[in-house]
Design an enzyme around this catalytic site. Structure first.
Site, PDB file in Angstrom:
ATOM      1  N   HIS A   1      41.303  46.479  35.736  1.00  0.00           N
ATOM      2  CA  HIS A   1      40.900  45.347  36.313  1.00  0.00           C
ATOM      3  C   HIS A   1      41.721  44.457  35.960  1.00  0.00           C
ATOM      4  O   HIS A   1      42.367  43.963  35.229  1.00  0.00           O
ATOM      5  CB  HIS A   1      39.557  45.110  35.726  1.00  0.00           C
ATOM      6  CG  HIS A   1      38.783  43.851  36.260  1.00  0.00           C
ATOM      7  ND1 HIS A   1      38.199  44.022  37.660  1.00  0.00           N
ATOM      8  CD2 HIS A   1      38.597  42.406  35.982  1.00  0.00           C
ATOM      9  CE1 HIS A   1      37.551  42.792  37.887  1.00  0.00           C
ATOM     10  NE2 HIS A   1      37.971  41.808  36.843  1.00  0.00           N
TER      11      HIS A   1
ATOM     12  N   LEU B   1      29.100  46.713  35.652  1.00  0.00           N
ATOM     13  CA  LEU B   1      30.349  46.510  36.375  1.00  0.00           C
ATOM     14  C   LEU B   1      31.531  45.852  35.278  1.00  0.00           C
ATOM     15  O   LEU B   1      31.036  44.788  34.757  1.00  0.00           O
ATOM     16  CB  LEU B   1      30.290  45.743  37.567  1.00  0.00           C
ATOM     17  CG  LEU B   1      31.543  45.475  38.283  1.00  0.00           C
ATOM     18  CD1 LEU B   1      32.197  46.708  38.863  1.00  0.00           C
ATOM     19  CD2 LEU B   1      31.043  44.520  39.517  1.00  0.00           C
ATOM     20  N   ASP B   2      32.729  46.583  35.200  1.00  0.00           N
ATOM     21  CA  ASP B   2      33.744  45.946  34.531  1.00  0.00           C
ATOM     22  C   ASP B   2      33.366  45.274  33.115  1.00  0.00           C
ATOM     23  O   ASP B   2      34.052  44.451  32.481  1.00  0.00           O
ATOM     24  CB  ASP B   2      34.367  44.543  35.248  1.00  0.00           C
ATOM     25  CG  ASP B   2      34.938  45.050  36.536  1.00  0.00           C
ATOM     26  OD1 ASP B   2      35.457  46.192  36.592  1.00  0.00           O
ATOM     27  OD2 ASP B   2      35.077  44.209  37.606  1.00  0.00           O
TER      28      ASP B   2
ATOM     29  N   GLN C   1      52.361  44.239  35.195  1.00  0.00           N
ATOM     30  CA  GLN C   1      51.852  44.536  34.056  1.00  0.00           C
ATOM     31  C   GLN C   1      50.926  45.723  33.973  1.00  0.00           C
ATOM     32  O   GLN C   1      50.939  46.614  33.111  1.00  0.00           O
ATOM     33  CB  GLN C   1      51.157  43.368  33.208  1.00  0.00           C
ATOM     34  CG  GLN C   1      52.057  42.179  33.034  1.00  0.00           C
ATOM     35  CD  GLN C   1      53.417  42.766  32.160  1.00  0.00           C
ATOM     36  OE1 GLN C   1      53.298  43.426  31.066  1.00  0.00           O
ATOM     37  NE2 GLN C   1      54.618  42.437  32.522  1.00  0.00           N
TER      38      GLN C   1
END
Length: 193
Positions: free
Chosen positions: A113, A148-149, A177
């Site tokens: 994410h 979620l996440d 990254q």
């Protein structure tokens, strides 16, 4: 051999970084693991071309062809399970998955994410970080859970938010990254599983 199935929706740059790292770092010998397939919910996902050029199995399941999210996820599970996956990796797969899907792959489903979770879960992370006046942003590799996440964090990378940054500039810097930490986090996960 432990098979890794990667799900994408677009360019597949994280998928490509993972495939390249698996070859460069000889995951077959080190972890008895290989990327075996790439599946997309979009037929025009550019990442499919890279995967095919690498000799990987590919498949497309258009989510719009299914009557419900549950029906799509059931078909997706069938396509994934055909590869007997030890690990399922979300790499820019832009679908919210049903609890049944997440449960089916519990403990072997990873995602990346583009924020420093738990901050800025969901969409528009870079814009939200800039609007909030953050001095740092970044990316997080995590295990996927029904929320979620919010699954357990495996790796993070931090990048500065520069005064002249817009959403695109920050996104590009974070993405570089992501390409570094995602393969490393997967290798670390494989070494302990």
């Amino acid at each position: 051999m432990r098979n890794i199935v990667i799900l994408i929706s677009g360019g597949g740059s994280n998928m490509a970084a993972i495939v390249r790292a698996a070859a460069r770092e000889d995951w077959k010998t080190r972890f008895n693991a290989r990327v075996s397939a790439v599946i997309s919910n979009k037929a025009d996902a550019k990442g499919l071309v890279f995967a095919q050029d690498e000799g990987l199995a590919t498949a497309v399941l258009d989510h719009k062809a299914y009557a419900s999210r549950e029906a799509f996820d059931a078909a997706l599970m069938q396509a994934i399970d055909a590869h007997a996956p030890a690990l399922v990796v979300l790499a820019g797969f832009m679908r919210i998955l049903t609890p049944g899907f997440v449960d089916h792959y519990a403990g072997r489903l990873l995602n990346i994410h583009p924020s420093l979770l738990p901050a800025f879960a969901g969409l528009h992370t870079h814009r939200r970080a800039i609007e909030a006046g953050c001095k740092f942003a970044g990316a997080t590799v995590h295990q996927v859970t029904a929320e979620l996440d919010h699954g357990p964090i495996l790796a993070q990378a931090v990048v500065p938010v520069l005064p002249e940054d817009d959403e695109d500039a920050l996104a590009a810097r974070v993405l570089t990254q992501e390409h570094l930490i995602y393969p490393c986090a997967i290798a670390e996960f494989l070494s302990h599983s």
